[in-house]
Design a protein around this motif. Structure first.
Motif, short mmCIF file in Angstrom:
data_model
loop_
_atom_site.label_atom_id
_atom_site.label_comp_id
_atom_site.label_asym_id
_atom_site.label_seq_id
_atom_site.Cartn_x
_atom_site.Cartn_y
_atom_site.Cartn_z
N MET A 35 0.83 -1.21 0.00
CA MET A 35 0.00 0.00 0.00
C MET A 35 0.86 1.25 0.00
O MET A 35 0.49 2.26 -0.61
CB MET A 35 -0.96 0.00 1.19
N GLN A 36 2.02 1.21 0.63
CA GLN A 36 2.92 2.35 0.57
C GLN A 36 3.36 2.57 -0.88
O GLN A 36 3.42 3.71 -1.35
CB GLN A 36 4.14 2.14 1.47
N ALA A 41 2.93 5.65 -5.77
CA ALA A 41 2.89 5.65 -7.24
C ALA A 41 1.71 6.46 -7.78
O ALA A 41 1.82 7.09 -8.83
CB ALA A 41 2.82 4.22 -7.75
N PHE A 42 0.58 6.42 -7.07
CA PHE A 42 -0.63 7.07 -7.58
C PHE A 42 -1.03 8.31 -6.77
O PHE A 42 -2.12 8.84 -6.96
CB PHE A 42 -1.79 6.07 -7.62
N GLU A 43 -0.16 8.72 -5.84
CA GLU A 43 -0.43 9.89 -5.00
C GLU A 43 -1.78 9.76 -4.28
O GLU A 43 -2.62 10.65 -4.32
CB GLU A 43 -0.35 11.17 -5.82
N GLY A 68 -10.88 6.37 -9.65
CA GLY A 68 -10.29 7.25 -10.65
C GLY A 68 -8.85 6.98 -11.03
O GLY A 68 -8.23 7.79 -11.72
N VAL A 69 -8.29 5.86 -10.59
CA VAL A 69 -6.91 5.53 -10.93
C VAL A 69 -6.90 4.67 -12.19
O VAL A 69 -7.68 3.73 -12.32
CB VAL A 69 -6.24 4.75 -9.78
N THR A 70 -6.04 5.02 -13.14
CA THR A 70 -5.89 4.22 -14.34
C THR A 70 -4.86 3.13 -14.05
O THR A 70 -3.76 3.43 -13.62
CB THR A 70 -5.41 5.08 -15.53
N VAL A 71 -5.26 1.88 -14.26
CA VAL A 71 -4.36 0.76 -13.99
C VAL A 71 -4.11 -0.04 -15.26
O VAL A 71 -4.78 0.15 -16.26
CB VAL A 71 -4.92 -0.17 -12.89
#
Length: 86
Positions: A35-36, A41-43, A68-71
């Motif tokens: 998770m860190q 990586a995604f702020e 809303g994160v693009t993976v």
């Protein structure tokens, strides 16, 4: 998947089998480290409990996309830095 490979030293083929995090041997210490890495990586500021709620890479990817994160491959394309215009 790349963060899992890097952070947890898991081979890609193990991740692609869709196993639960428990089946992959991910412990609470791994979850904190992961998770860190994801938050960095995604702020984001997601709690570690998200990994236990989602319980698989596919479920986690779905959750991240829902916030809303693009993976996946699209995220890799967007994260590549383009050289500045001359």
């Amino acid at each position: 998947a790349k963060l899992f490979e890097t952070t947890l030293s898991l081979p890609r083929h193990a991740l692609e089998q869709g196993e639960s995090f428990r089946e992959l041997g991910i412990t609470s210490i791994h979850a904190v480290e992961l998770m860190q890495a994801i938050n960095g990586a995604f702020e984001l500021k997601l709690p570690t409990s998200i990994l236990f709620e989602c319980n698989s890479l596919d479920a986690l990817a779905d959750y991240l996309e829902s916030v809303g994160v693009t993976v996946g491959e699209e995220a890799q394309k967007k994260s590549r830095k383009t050289p500045p215009a001359a």
